[in-house]
Design an enzyme around this catalytic site. Structure first.
Site, PDB file in Angstrom:
ATOM      1  N   SER A  42       0.718  -1.112   0.096  1.00 22.93           N
ATOM      2  CA  SER A  42      -0.009  -0.111  -0.001  1.00 22.93           C
ATOM      3  C   SER A  42       0.676   1.331   0.136  1.00 22.93           C
ATOM      4  CB  SER A  42      -1.085  -0.004   1.087  1.00 22.93           C
ATOM      5  OG  SER A  42      -0.271  -0.202   2.318  1.00 22.93           O
ATOM      6  N   ASP A 331      -2.284   8.376   8.088  1.00 25.38           N
ATOM      7  CA  ASP A 331      -3.076   7.540   8.756  1.00 25.38           C
ATOM      8  C   ASP A 331      -2.114   6.771   9.710  1.00 25.38           C
ATOM      9  OD1 ASP A 331      -1.972   5.474   7.107  1.00 25.38           O
ATOM     10  OD2 ASP A 331      -3.829   5.602   5.752  1.00 25.38           O
ATOM     11  N   HIS A 334       0.468   4.694   7.052  1.00 22.40           N
ATOM     12  CA  HIS A 334       1.162   5.460   5.936  1.00 22.40           C
ATOM     13  C   HIS A 334       1.539   6.878   6.093  1.00 22.40           C
ATOM     14  CE1 HIS A 334      -1.974   2.322   4.341  1.00 22.40           C
ATOM     15  NE2 HIS A 334      -0.801   1.834   3.798  1.00 22.40           N
TER      16      HIS A 334
END
Length: 383
Positions: A42, A331, A334
């Site tokens: 991600s 977040d 990340h």
């Protein structure tokens, strides 16, 4: 954190030899911009998971992409650019397009491609509870499809030369800890000691990078793990409430040392292989320990205050911080666009300093493609 980073890279700035007869082939063989292939999770995903209908690892929510083109979500798990986007700009190239956005007949298969998928790990079982994702093995198979499509367009010789001179950026391994070994309901953390788990990971990476080498990869930058014990989602698990988890950071340090030894061994064994470990650990730790040095104010919690939220993502109900440039983390997992800029700057400087990369003059934010359509909108593009 994927990882990130990142994100890791193989570069050749020479013109591809062997001109072909088609216009697409001629364009591929005369371009002097490096071809960049990105593999990852991600931290590097730029929209592949948007095409996976059943995937639970998506970030198609308002706030994601707020600092990207037009301010809407693109499949990037951050408020703006990924490290890969910024690195591509530094090489004078546009950001590699999501693999699942391509038809294998598109001319775009001749340029950079991003195979990264949120939730992915080195191990195929990592991320299994996200239902649908592209593991590293699947990403390598996807690259093989791209190679075959290139051969069909420009011939085997030109395709091989393009791949031999490409940048391979690999950022995986974080999920194998955060969403596997450290999860009490995942078998690997029960079956293996940590030494055994690292052995399993190294055997897996050895096989995977050897497979990429046989497909033509020569220059590979593999991103070492960041200090995973200091990301917001891990800090909230500490007994002291908000401290870094030292044991998890130790795992990351041990992984990085083993990966460095593995890459050096592969370089000695595989003719022409130039595989390097990018030091993401020290870069991110510096951001965490001394955020003010780089213009940040907060490095222990996330901009949208979702550290304890299930999933750790910035949902539409989240309250954003007043200034996103103040926060290292976007977040619970990340890094922010601003932090990604600092990380990319350091990684690029290290690459140039190693002598393995020749700098180019493109350092501005990359040309941005439109956000990818959801999975059901273009099923014909699925390979």
């Amino acid at each position: 954190m994927a990882a990130a980073l990142a994100a890791m890279v193989v570069l050749a700035l020479r013109t591809v030899a062997g001109a072909a007869s088609t216009p697409a082939a001629a364009a591929a063989t005369t371009s002097r911009s490096p071809v960049i292939y990105i593999f990852g999770d991600s931290m590097s995903d730029v929209g592949n998971n948007n095409y996976l209908l059943l995937s639970l690892a998506k970030c198609n929510y308002p706030w994601y992409g707020i600092d990207y083109k037009n301010g809407y979500p693109t499949g990037r798990f951050t408020n703006g650019r990924t490290i890969g986007d910024i690195m591509a700009a530094k090489f004078g190239s546009p950001p590699p397009v999501p693999f699942l956005s391509l038809y294998m007949t598109d001319d775009e298969v001749l340029g950079g491609v991003n195979f990264a998928s949120g939730g992915a790990g080195l191990l195929n079982e990592t991320g299994i509870y996200f239902v649908q994702y592209l593991s590293f093995d699947s990403q390598i198979s996807s690259f093989e499809q791209i190679k075959n499509a290139m051969i069909a367009k420009i011939g085997k010789k030109a395709a091989e030369e393009t791949i031999n001179g490409a940048i391979f950026q690999i950022g995986l391994g974080s999920n194998d800890y955060v969403n596997n070994f450290l999860r009490p309901f995942m078998a690997d953390g029960i079956v293996y000691t940590h030494d055994e788990f690292i052995g399993l990971l190294m055997d897996t990476i050895d096989r995977q990078l050897t497979r990429l080498y046989k497909l033509g990869a020569r220059h590979i930058w593999f991103s070492g793990l960041a200090p995973l014990g200091c990301i917001p989602s891990q800090r909230v698990l500490s007994d002291g409430g908000g401290e870094c988890l030292d044991d998890v950071n130790t795992y990351a340090i041990q992984f990085n040392a083993a990966a460095k030894d593995l890459l050096e061994g592969l370089n000695a064994k595989l003719p022409g292989a130039r595989m390097y470990l990018s030091d993401c650990y020290s870069i991110v730790m510096e951001l965490i320990d001394h955020p003010e040095k780089h213009g940040f104010k907060t490095s222990h919690t996330s901009c949208c205050d979702v550290d304890t939220t299930v999933g750790g993502l910035c949902l539409p109900t989240a309250q954003l911080c007043a200034d996103r440039r103040d926060f290292v983390f976007w977040d619970a997992y990340h890094t922010s666009d601003a932090a990604n800029q600092v990380i990319a700057d350091r990684l690029f400087a290290d690459m140039v300093g190693s002598g393995a990369v020749v700098p180019r003059n493109g350092t501005s934010p990359p040309r941005v493609v439109s956000a990818p359509a959801p999975a059901h909108a273009s099923p014909a593009r699925m390979p």
